[in-house]
Write a protein that holds these residues in place. Structure first.
Motif, short mmCIF file in Angstrom:
data_model
loop_
_atom_site.label_atom_id
_atom_site.label_comp_id
_atom_site.label_asym_id
_atom_site.label_seq_id
_atom_site.Cartn_x
_atom_site.Cartn_y
_atom_site.Cartn_z
N UNK A 1 39.37 42.22 -26.03
CA UNK A 1 38.73 43.31 -24.32
C UNK A 1 40.11 43.68 -23.73
N UNK A 2 39.66 45.33 -23.25
CA UNK A 2 40.83 45.93 -22.10
C UNK A 2 40.56 44.83 -20.43
N UNK A 3 41.59 45.32 -19.99
CA UNK A 3 41.05 44.73 -18.86
C UNK A 3 41.25 45.33 -17.60
N UNK A 4 40.52 45.68 -17.16
CA UNK A 4 40.96 47.04 -15.51
C UNK A 4 42.75 46.47 -15.16
N UNK A 5 42.75 47.92 -14.36
CA UNK A 5 44.39 48.33 -13.94
C UNK A 5 44.42 49.27 -12.89
N UNK A 6 45.15 49.14 -12.19
CA UNK A 6 45.01 49.92 -11.07
C UNK A 6 46.82 50.71 -11.06
N UNK A 7 46.98 52.06 -11.07
CA UNK A 7 47.76 52.60 -10.47
C UNK A 7 48.12 53.11 -9.00
N UNK A 8 49.05 52.73 -8.33
CA UNK A 8 49.28 53.16 -7.32
C UNK A 8 50.67 54.35 -6.83
N UNK A 9 50.12 54.44 -5.89
CA UNK A 9 51.31 55.47 -5.73
C UNK A 9 52.52 55.35 -4.36
N UNK A 10 52.94 55.48 -3.83
CA UNK A 10 53.99 54.80 -2.68
C UNK A 10 52.92 55.59 -1.98
N UNK A 11 52.40 57.08 -1.55
CA UNK A 11 51.90 57.85 -1.36
C UNK A 11 50.38 57.46 -0.83
N UNK A 12 49.80 56.26 -0.67
CA UNK A 12 49.10 55.39 -1.28
C UNK A 12 47.91 56.01 -2.53
N UNK A 13 48.22 56.94 -2.82
CA UNK A 13 47.16 57.36 -4.15
C UNK A 13 47.09 55.85 -4.91
N UNK A 14 46.26 56.49 -5.52
CA UNK A 14 45.79 55.12 -6.69
C UNK A 14 44.76 55.84 -7.75
N UNK A 15 44.82 54.94 -9.01
CA UNK A 15 43.56 55.66 -9.64
C UNK A 15 43.75 54.50 -10.75
N UNK A 16 41.91 53.92 -10.87
CA UNK A 16 41.28 53.28 -11.33
C UNK A 16 41.27 53.09 -13.09
N UNK A 132 51.86 49.27 -11.12
CA UNK A 132 51.20 49.11 -11.97
C UNK A 132 50.65 48.35 -12.26
N UNK A 133 49.13 47.76 -12.64
CA UNK A 133 48.92 46.41 -12.55
C UNK A 133 47.76 46.21 -12.81
N UNK A 134 47.92 45.20 -14.40
CA UNK A 134 46.49 44.43 -14.69
C UNK A 134 46.24 43.40 -13.97
N UNK A 142 49.63 46.37 -4.03
CA UNK A 142 49.88 46.91 -5.27
C UNK A 142 50.61 48.40 -4.18
N UNK A 143 50.50 49.16 -3.25
CA UNK A 143 51.46 49.61 -2.48
C UNK A 143 52.44 49.29 -2.41
N UNK A 144 52.36 48.26 -1.33
CA UNK A 144 53.40 47.11 -0.75
C UNK A 144 54.71 47.05 -2.03
N UNK A 145 54.40 46.45 -2.93
CA UNK A 145 55.30 46.00 -4.15
C UNK A 145 55.88 48.10 -4.70
N UNK A 146 55.17 49.07 -4.68
CA UNK A 146 55.94 50.44 -5.10
C UNK A 146 57.22 50.34 -3.62
N UNK A 147 56.40 50.59 -2.62
CA UNK A 147 57.28 50.78 -1.52
C UNK A 147 58.64 49.88 -1.74
N UNK A 148 58.25 48.47 -2.13
CA UNK A 148 59.25 47.65 -2.31
C UNK A 148 60.56 48.35 -3.28
N UNK A 149 60.10 48.48 -4.27
CA UNK A 149 61.21 49.03 -5.70
C UNK A 149 62.03 49.83 -5.13
N UNK A 150 62.92 50.69 -5.73
CA UNK A 150 64.13 51.14 -5.49
C UNK A 150 63.11 52.10 -5.66
N UNK A 151 64.07 53.42 -5.23
CA UNK A 151 63.97 54.40 -5.13
C UNK A 151 65.94 55.43 -6.40
N UNK A 152 64.57 55.82 -7.28
CA UNK A 152 65.59 56.90 -7.88
C UNK A 152 67.26 57.24 -7.42
#
Length: 375
Positions: A1-16, A132-134, A142-152
């Motif tokens: 059975x699939x789990x809920x998942x969340x994708x966020x961008x550093x500007x706060x945009x999110x998709x479930x 991106x997280x399940x 989750x946005x905090x996680x994105x903001x803490x990640x390194x830039x390209x």
């Protein structure tokens, strides 16, 4: 059975959506690819290292996965985003499903999201850090996680994606010449393309020096594709600069950017990059338009090559004249460089593209001709 998942961008945009593949939490740069096919090549291309890739095609995974189409030993993306993942692959070549491949590679995927909305947002705002997280389904956390990640920007990922040991790939048939390929995250199909044109390919890691290369007495040197910021690949730039004028050089993708740096140019980050199999590129020598495969987020700044002598020609500091040989018709980005006084050329796109298009396959023969002309 699939789990809920969340994708966020550093500007706060999110998709479930629904998770598929592995479970967990990942971070990376959110980008999109417009190819209708070739998802396995995308997944296994080292140039996508530390990126969360969204496919614009609505149904992904329909022809499954197989070892023959892998561009490296493993899936390379940080995360994968699709509108709908195929439940059951349908192809005689398939040896497994997309979902199983992601799970086995410990790569988190999300489906059931509006990839059109995501793509339009990235086109407007640019590629950006994402998470991106399940497991973490709270947007702010989750946005905090994105903001803490390194830039390209500033990331030397070629040193991570390169081979750990040198190795040799024999020519496909008679050996005509010896090529040293500097591996900054090289795709397997590139090595095949070189071998099919008579090259015995000696693959060296990104840390190789000019002395390491010249010790093998190559007839030509190839600069590979790879991930990250080209300006951070300092050893690759120094090695390329040390080889120019001594041996013919051909670069693809990151290799083109490193060649530009070796000529003295700068590179810059594109807003959302070129990723897909449908980019129109003008070959300036004869006006032909090639439909090409791309995967890059940085480009050479033409004006930084040197003193401009005409619209596309520049006089470099010490390496003679360099011409912008190819131009992207969508946004005028530099797509190729040709040196007039040292034996070197490059393209920003992928002539070895799999599953296609094949408009630019001739470039491997062009390299072979350059080598023959030098000997």
């Amino acid at each position: 059975m699939s789990k809920d998942a969340l994708l966020v961008l550093e500007d706060g945009t999110h998709l479930r959506g629904r998770g598929f593949g592995a479970t967990g939490t990942v971070t990376g740069e959110a980008v999109f690819n417009t190819g209708m096919a070739g998802y396995q090549e995308v997944l296994s291309d080292p140039s996508y290292r530390r990126q969360i890739v969204a496919m614009t095609a609505p149904h992904v995974g329909n022809y499954g996965m197989n070892p023959d189409d892998m561009e490296s030993d493993a899936i390379q993306v940080a995360g994968f985003v699709v509108r709908e993942a195929a439940r059951r692959p349908s192809s005689w070549r398939s040896q497994g499903s997309l979902t199983d491949a992601l799970r086995d590679a410990d790569v988190v995927g999300i489906e059931g999201v509006d990839t059109r909305r995501l793509t339009r947002h990235l086109r407007d705002r640019g590629a950006m850090r994402a998470a991106l997280s399940t497991e973490i389904l709270d947007v702010d956390a989750l946005v905090e996680r994105a903001l803490a990640s390194p830039s390209m920007v500033g990331a030397d990922l070629a040193s991570e994606a390169t081979t750990s040991e040198s190795y040799v790939v024999p020519a496909a048939g008679e050996t005509v010449h010896r090529v040293v390929a500097l591996d900054f995250g090289m795709k397997r199909s590139i090595v095949r393309g070189l071998a099919e044109h008579g090259a015995e390919v000696h693959v060296l890691p990104a840390s190789a020096t000019p002395d390491d290369v010249l010790a093998l007495e190559p007839d030509g040197v190839f600069l590979s594709n790879g991930p990250g910021d080209p300006s951070a690949v300092t050893q690759g730039i120094a090695t390329t600069a040390g080889l120019l004028g001594q041996v013919p050089v051909f670069g693809i993708c990151l290799g083109s950017q490193l060649l530009g740096h070796a000529f003295g140019a700068d590179t810059y980050k594109l807003t959302f990059g070129h990723r897909g199999v449908n980019q129109p590129v003008l070959r300036r020598s004869d006006g032909l338009v090639e439909i090409t495969s791309h995967n890059h987020g940085f480009a050479v700044q033409a004006s930084s090559l040197g003193e401009q002598t005409d619209e596309y020609t520049f006089e470099t500091a010490g390496l003679g004249t360099v011409e912008v040989s190819h131009v992207n018709l969508n946004d005028d980005v530099v797509e190729g460089l040709t040196a007039h006084d040292v034996r070197a050329f490059s393209v920003q796109y992928h002539p070895e593209a799999a599953p296609g298009p094949s408009d630019a396959r001739y470039l491997f023969e062009r390299f072979a001709q350059l080598i023959r002309g030098a000997n």
